[in-house]
Every structure is written in structure tokens, then in C-alpha cells.
Motif scaffolding. Structure first.
Motif, PDB file in Angstrom:
ATOM      1  N   ASN A   1      -4.276   8.965   0.953  1.00  0.00           N
ATOM      2  CA  ASN A   1      -4.517   7.867   1.888  1.00  0.00           C
ATOM      3  C   ASN A   1      -3.288   7.487   2.712  1.00  0.00           C
ATOM      4  OD1 ASN A   1      -7.256   7.197   0.859  1.00  0.00           O
ATOM      5  ND2 ASN A   1      -6.123   6.664  -1.005  1.00  0.00           N
ATOM      6  N   TYR A   2      -2.143   8.115   2.419  1.00  0.00           N
ATOM      7  CA  TYR A   2      -0.874   7.759   3.068  1.00  0.00           C
ATOM      8  C   TYR A   2      -0.582   6.256   2.911  1.00  0.00           C
ATOM      9  CZ  TYR A   2       0.150  12.303   5.081  1.00  0.00           C
ATOM     10  OH  TYR A   2       0.487  13.635   5.235  1.00  0.00           O
ATOM     11  N   LYS A   3      -0.766   5.764   1.679  1.00  0.00           N
ATOM     12  CA  LYS A   3      -0.499   4.366   1.378  1.00  0.00           C
ATOM     13  C   LYS A   3       0.567   4.263   0.283  1.00  0.00           C
ATOM     14  CE  LYS A   3      -3.591   2.580   4.160  1.00  0.00           C
ATOM     15  NZ  LYS A   3      -3.171   1.817   5.367  1.00  0.00           N
TER      16      LYS A   3
ATOM     17  N   PRO B   1      -2.220   9.932  13.505  1.00  0.00           N
ATOM     18  CA  PRO B   1      -2.982  10.633  12.468  1.00  0.00           C
ATOM     19  C   PRO B   1      -3.157  12.126  12.755  1.00  0.00           C
ATOM     20  CG  PRO B   1      -4.424   9.238  13.806  1.00  0.00           C
ATOM     21  CD  PRO B   1      -3.017   8.887  14.173  1.00  0.00           C
TER      22      PRO B   1
ATOM     23  N   LYS C   1       6.411  -1.872  14.302  1.00  0.00           N
ATOM     24  CA  LYS C   1       5.559  -1.688  13.129  1.00  0.00           C
ATOM     25  C   LYS C   1       6.386  -1.678  11.831  1.00  0.00           C
ATOM     26  CE  LYS C   1       1.345  -1.059  14.885  1.00  0.00           C
ATOM     27  NZ  LYS C   1       0.152  -1.859  14.468  1.00  0.00           N
TER      28      LYS C   1
ATOM     29  N   GLN D   1       3.783   6.183   6.001  1.00  0.00           N
ATOM     30  CA  GLN D   1       2.551   5.391   6.074  1.00  0.00           C
ATOM     31  C   GLN D   1       2.295   4.905   7.501  1.00  0.00           C
ATOM     32  OE1 GLN D   1       1.740   2.211   3.065  1.00  0.00           O
ATOM     33  NE2 GLN D   1       1.743   0.819   4.826  1.00  0.00           N
ATOM     34  N   VAL D   2       3.322   4.310   8.116  1.00  0.00           N
ATOM     35  CA  VAL D   2       3.173   3.798   9.482  1.00  0.00           C
ATOM     36  C   VAL D   2       2.957   4.941  10.464  1.00  0.00           C
ATOM     37  CG1 VAL D   2       4.378   2.616  11.367  1.00  0.00           C
ATOM     38  CG2 VAL D   2       4.443   1.677   9.046  1.00  0.00           C
TER      39      VAL D   2
ATOM     40  N   ASN E   1       1.524   7.747   9.948  1.00  0.00           N
ATOM     41  CA  ASN E   1       0.149   8.234   9.831  1.00  0.00           C
ATOM     42  C   ASN E   1      -0.838   7.299  10.528  1.00  0.00           C
ATOM     43  OD1 ASN E   1      -1.719  10.248   8.512  1.00  0.00           O
ATOM     44  ND2 ASN E   1      -2.546   8.357   7.636  1.00  0.00           N
ATOM     45  N   GLU E   2      -0.555   5.994  10.489  1.00  0.00           N
ATOM     46  CA  GLU E   2      -1.410   5.035  11.198  1.00  0.00           C
ATOM     47  C   GLU E   2      -1.339   5.239  12.710  1.00  0.00           C
ATOM     48  OE1 GLU E   2       0.072   1.290   9.928  1.00  0.00           O
ATOM     49  OE2 GLU E   2      -0.633   1.493   7.857  1.00  0.00           O
ATOM     50  N   LEU E   3      -0.128   5.505  13.202  1.00  0.00           N
ATOM     51  CA  LEU E   3       0.074   5.643  14.647  1.00  0.00           C
ATOM     52  C   LEU E   3      -0.292   7.027  15.170  1.00  0.00           C
ATOM     53  CD1 LEU E   3       3.537   3.828  15.010  1.00  0.00           C
ATOM     54  CD2 LEU E   3       1.269   2.904  15.539  1.00  0.00           C
TER      55      LEU E   3
END
Length: 408
Positions: free
Chosen positions: A380-382, A348, A289, A341-342, A344-346
Motif C-alpha cells: 500500500n506504500y503506507k 503512482p 507534502k 509514501q508521498v 507514490n501518492e503524487l
């Protein structure tokens, strides 16, 4: 002769040999026969990084010449020999019958009593080029003390190990002033100690009526484009977890996240500031990722390791080791935010800020120099949500500091 030349080329390619091209301020001072300090009573602010090009300490150089009357030594965080851990209280002591005053103990600013037998305060410490490294706070406080007590201040200049152009992160919001962020400068600030001293003197102390009588002993041969590896100088660890001159780049890329103390950045293992790892992470998935982001100048590989000391001693951690492959192209500060960011995607359910103690979140903000970036990011963790905030005030800072440049 031809064979020897070919051999030298091969050695250069394989081992990155760089001929010594830079003379630090201490070497220039010695070469010029201590002209600026001769006959004066000297107080020396230094530590184990204060050495000449041959690794002889500035303390011993001063003690072994009749030109210098060394009356006192002052030391920053980590102590005279660099043996103390981060944040560890340091008491005053003696070294070769010279009083050593700690500026990381009961007081962090030289007192009038400490300086009563001193005509000139001399600063000779290698910095890492990051605002949160406390040596530059010691520099500024000592300059202020010199101004208040009418004592001359001399900086023996040294390279910025990152270089003299790279600038990242917004200048510190003074509401978040602390010992790990004392001046309104970016996180990666792009100045040598001498240049930073001039900036502090004119932009911060002068408006307060506390400008000191400052003199810089410049380096010779240093250029703004140089990182430390290109100077030909040997690196002395600036503290326990900065063993080589590449580490400051990695500190900028992971150290702010490290303040949360919820994922390992390699401190406690053999790769300080070079990893992002935790028990719950799938290292292969994370590496894939992270590499898929195609971040300029950075690559990632899966890693599992067991720290030897610290919070995760003997615990198997999984994650990525990252490599800075292009120091100029990499946006250092963003690396840790892209990881978050990554992550948080993996994962949460593993909110990194929710897992952190409130004291660690406070340290994150102090080191970041503001709370605006954290507050914007956690919505948003962006990374896209904070890119503009990370460049606020940089254009003005870059314009201002050019008048303090000593080197091209």
C-alpha cells in the motif's frame, strides 16, 4: 576582560565552538606509554580516520616510537587513504616499507600467512554507527581470524558519531547476512567500536567457539548522549561521501532508499544523502507534502540541481533537500519511507521498486537486513504498515547490549 568574555560567548553561539572533551583510544594509549602493546609485534587495521586528537595518524605514531614493532597494516573498504570508491577492489601495497594488506580485495579476512609475524592485531577506525557500513564487518572478521590463530585483539575506541542511545531498525535477519550486513544488530546500532567488539565476541563468536582474546582501550570523556559534534574532535571523512560528522544521520535517513538507484539522494552532487530528487518531481509540491507530515526533527525545502558525476551527471533533478533539525527526536529510518509514501501518492505511475533493477532490490533488502519490510510496504506504500516491523527485536537488543556498555 568583560569584552573578551562577551566576544567568546558570541563566537560560541555563532560558530558552535566546542572545547575538546574526548580523548580517543589512541591518545589514551600514547598517554599510557603504549603499555598494552610495548615490545609486541603489531598488525594495525586502520585507514585515514585512524588519527589522534591532533590529526596525527596512528600509523605514523606507531612508526615513530620504539615501543611499537609495527609489522603489517590492514585496510578496509576505501583503502588506507580513503581514496577508493565504494565497492572498488583494493590491492595490497606498501607504506613506508610496511606491508599493507587489503581486506577489501582477494580476501576480506586476515589469513594465517598475513599474520604469521604478528602477536597483536590492533583496530583503529572511525565508524558511522550504521550496520551497512562495512568497517564493522571487517572488525568482526578480523576478530574471528585473531581467535583462530591465537592472536590478541585490541580495539582503540572511538565515538559513535550518532550517539550511544539511538537505536533504529530491526536486528538483521541472518538469512540476509552479507558484507553490508554481517551481524544481527539494528541498522542504527548505538555502540562504539569497542562496545560492538565486546558484543561480537560474546554474543556471536563465543557460541561458535571462536572467542578472541579481546582488550579495549577506552576513550576518556565520552558520554552516551554525545553526537560527534559534541566531542570537540575533528572529523576525518570516513569515505568519499561522508565529509562531515552530521552525514551519518542523513545516511540513515536516505541510504537504504538510495540502494534502489532510481531517485537521487544527493550522491554525485554537493549534498550526499541529503536529497530526494528525480526529473519528474515537482519540487514545491513535494516540499509542501513532506512538510505537511510534520515529522519530528525534520524539515524539507524544494531544490533543483544538476549532479556533477554518477548516473544523473548533467541532468536537472527536482525534489527536496531535507534538514535534520532535532537529531534526538527524528526517526531517521522512517524519513525515506515517508518520502516513498508521498511520492507514490503524487506519482503512482513511477513505482520506485518497479523502476529498480532486480540487483538493486536485492541490495535494498540486504542493507535493510530483511525482505519483510519491503514486501509489507509495497502493498500500500503506507508507513503505518511497517512501523511495527521496524521495531521487532529492538527491546531484546537494547536489553542485551547494556552489559557491553563501557560509557554512561
Amino acid at each position: 576582560m568583560r569584552k573578551i568574555s562577551v566576544l567568546l560567548i558570541i563566537l560560541f553561539i555563532n560558530y558552535g565552538y566546542t572545547a575538546q572533551t574526548v580523548l580517543p583510544g589512541i591518545d589514551v594509549l600514547v598517554r599510557d606509554n603504549f603499555r598494552e602493546l610495548s615490545g609486541k609485534r603489531i598488525g594495525l587495521i586502520t585507514n585515514s580516520t585512524g588519527v589522534n586528537k591532533d590529526l596525527i595518524s596512528t600509523v605514523d605514531i606507531f612508526l615513530n616510537t620504539e615501543k611499537i614493532n609495527l609489522k603489517a597494516i590492514f585496510t578496509p573498504e576505501h583503502g588506507l587513504r580513503g581514496s577508493k570508491s565504494a565497492g572498488e577492489y583494493i590491492s595490497s601495497e606498501e607504506y613506508k616499507n610496511i606491508k599493507v594488506f587489503s581486506l577489501y580485495g582477494e580476501t576480506k579476512k586476515p589469513t594465517k600467512e598475513m599474520m604469521e609475524e604478528i602477536d597483536i592485531l590492533v583496530y583503529d577506525i572511525q565508524d558511522v554507527g550504521l550496520r551497512s557500513y562495512t568497517y564493522i564487518t571487517t572488525l568482526g572478521m578480523a576478530m574471528e581470524a585473531a581467535a583462530e590463530n591465537n592472536i590478541e585483539f585490541v580495539i582503540l575506541d572511538r565515538p559513535n558519531p550518532i550517539n550511544g542511545h539511538k537505536v533504529e531498525g530491526p536486528p538483521l535477519d541472518t538469512l540476509f547476512q552479507s558484507f553490508v550486513g554481517y551481524f544481527p544488530i539494528p541498522y542504527v546500532y548505538g555502540l562504539t567500536p569497542g562496545e560492538l567488539g565486546s558484543f561480537i565476541n560474546e554474543e556471536i563468536l563465543k557460541p561458535k567457539g571462536k572467542k578472541c582474546n579481546l582488550k579495549i582501550i577506552p576513550m576518556e570523556g565520552w558520554k552516551r548522549t554525545m553526537n560527534y559534534n559534541e566531542t570537540g574532535l575533528l572529523w576525518v571523512p570516513t569515505s568519499n561521501h561522508v565529509p562531515d560528522s552530521d552525514t551519518p544521520f542523513y545516511m540513515a535517513a536516505s541510504g537504504i532508499l538510495g540502494e534502489l538507484n532510481v531517485v537521487s539522494i544527493g550522491v554525485g552532487y554537493t549534498l550526499p544523502f541529503r536529497t530526494f530528487a528525480a526529473e519528474w518531481i515537482d519540487p514545491d509540491l513535494l516540499a509542501d507534502k513532506m512538510n505537511a507530515l510534520n515529522l519530528k526533527g525534520v524539515k524539507f525545502r524544494p531544490i533543483s540541481y544538476k549532479p556533477y558525476y554518477g548516473k544523473w551527471k548533467d541532468v536537472v533533478l527536482n525534489g527536496v533537500q531535507f534538514y535534520i533539525t532535532n537529531k534526538d527526536a527524528a526517526n531517521l529510518l522512517l524519513v525515506q519511507f515517508y518520502f516513498m509514501q508521498v511520492h507514490n501518492e503524487l506519482y503512482p505511475d513511477k513505482n520506485l521498486f518497479a523502476l529498480a533493477d532486480s540487483s538493486r532490490i536485492k541490495m535494498f533488502d540486504l542493507v535493510m537486513g530483511t525482505d519483510k519490510i519491503r514486501k509489507a510496504f509495497i502493498k500500500n506504500y503506507k508507513v503505518e504498515d511497517i512501523k511495527e516491523l521496524l521495531t521487532e527485536g529492538l527491546d531484546r537488543y537494547k536489553s542485551v547490549i547494556k552489559k557491553y556498555w563501557i560509557y554512561k
